[in-house]
Design a protein around this motif. Structure first.
Motif, mmCIF file in Angstrom:
data_model
loop_
_atom_site.group_PDB
_atom_site.id
_atom_site.type_symbol
_atom_site.label_atom_id
_atom_site.label_comp_id
_atom_site.label_asym_id
_atom_site.label_seq_id
_atom_site.Cartn_x
_atom_site.Cartn_y
_atom_site.Cartn_z
ATOM 1 N N THR A 24 0.845 -1.120 -0.061
ATOM 2 C CA THR A 24 -0.125 0.076 0.071
ATOM 3 C C THR A 24 0.719 1.306 -0.004
ATOM 4 O O THR A 24 0.401 2.344 -0.471
ATOM 5 N N ASN A 25 2.034 1.136 0.644
ATOM 6 C CA ASN A 25 3.128 2.369 0.711
ATOM 7 C C ASN A 25 4.331 1.784 0.795
ATOM 8 O O ASN A 25 4.606 0.754 1.262
ATOM 9 N N GLN A 26 5.224 2.666 -0.019
ATOM 10 C CA GLN A 26 6.779 2.160 -0.031
ATOM 11 C C GLN A 26 7.578 3.353 0.165
ATOM 12 O O GLN A 26 7.305 4.539 -0.690
ATOM 13 N N TRP A 27 8.582 3.593 0.825
ATOM 14 C CA TRP A 27 9.426 4.517 0.773
ATOM 15 C C TRP A 27 10.970 3.937 0.858
ATOM 16 O O TRP A 27 11.234 2.967 1.548
ATOM 17 N N THR A 162 4.566 -0.808 3.608
ATOM 18 C CA THR A 162 3.236 -1.364 4.333
ATOM 19 C C THR A 162 2.434 -2.054 3.458
ATOM 20 O O THR A 162 2.435 -1.814 2.147
#
Length: 193
Positions: A24-27, A162
């Motif tokens: 859902t999210n990546q950094w 996430t």
């Protein structure tokens, strides 16, 4: 390691699991130049020592199958207590270049209602079908996991993601699915060799 210690001390969720994962999210730290890690310490944040051991062993096995040396943290860090000092010693003692930490970020209960429509064929067919049809109701948990990778040399966060999936109690199977989702991404992002 100060941030990692805070993460280990403040995480209070039981390590849950999901059947299928979506990122859902990546950094990724744009200033981190590497090199990619070839040895990782795996940490599962959980109040259940059994779940933690299963997660760490399973994820470590998948890392090793992908050509990355991996060490489960439970071998040095006792359950339920602050583990910053033993973790630092473990990382230094093994020569690991990175620490991979997974924790439950949140669990949401969802309800899905799928109506079944009435039959057609004139008013009387529709009317009888409307009374006979009942909706299908499904209740399930959506688990959001956060997985972070810390550079052992600089003690800085270099990568975090996430993932979401439907909750399950089959920890080995869902840890396998998480590893199969994340390890290729970690390699393509240059975090792992």
């Amino acid at each position: 390691m100060k941030s990692l210690r805070l993460l280990l001390l403040t995480a209070s969720f039981v390590l849950g699991a999901c059947q299928t994962f979506s990122i859902t999210n990546q950094w990724r730290d744009p200033s981190w130049a590497g090199p990619p890690a070839n040895h990782v310490v795996v940490v599962g944040i959980s109040r259940s020592d059994t779940m933690r051991r299963i997660f760490e062993d399973t994820f470590s096995q998948h890392l090793q199958a992908a050509g990355v040396q991996a060490t489960p943290s439970y071998t040095q860090i006792p359950p339920g207590g602050p583990g910053a000092v033993p973790l630092r010693d473990l990382v230094k003692g093994t020569g690991a270049e990175a620490v991979l930490v997974t924790r439950v970020q949140r669990v949401e209960q969802r309800i899905n209602v799928t109506p079944s429509g009435p039959m057609y064929g004139g008013f009387y067919g529709w009317y009888g079908g409307a009374w006979a049809s009942t909706p299908s109701v499904t209740q399930y948990d959506v688990v959001t996991l956060e997985t972070s990778v810390w550079d052992a040399r600089t003690e800085k966060l270099v990568w975090t993601v996430t993932t979401q999936g439907v909750g399950s109690s089959d920890i080995p199977r869902v840890t396998t699915q998480l590893a199969e989702t994340l390890i290729p991404r970690l390699k393509s992002d240059g975090i792992l060799q």
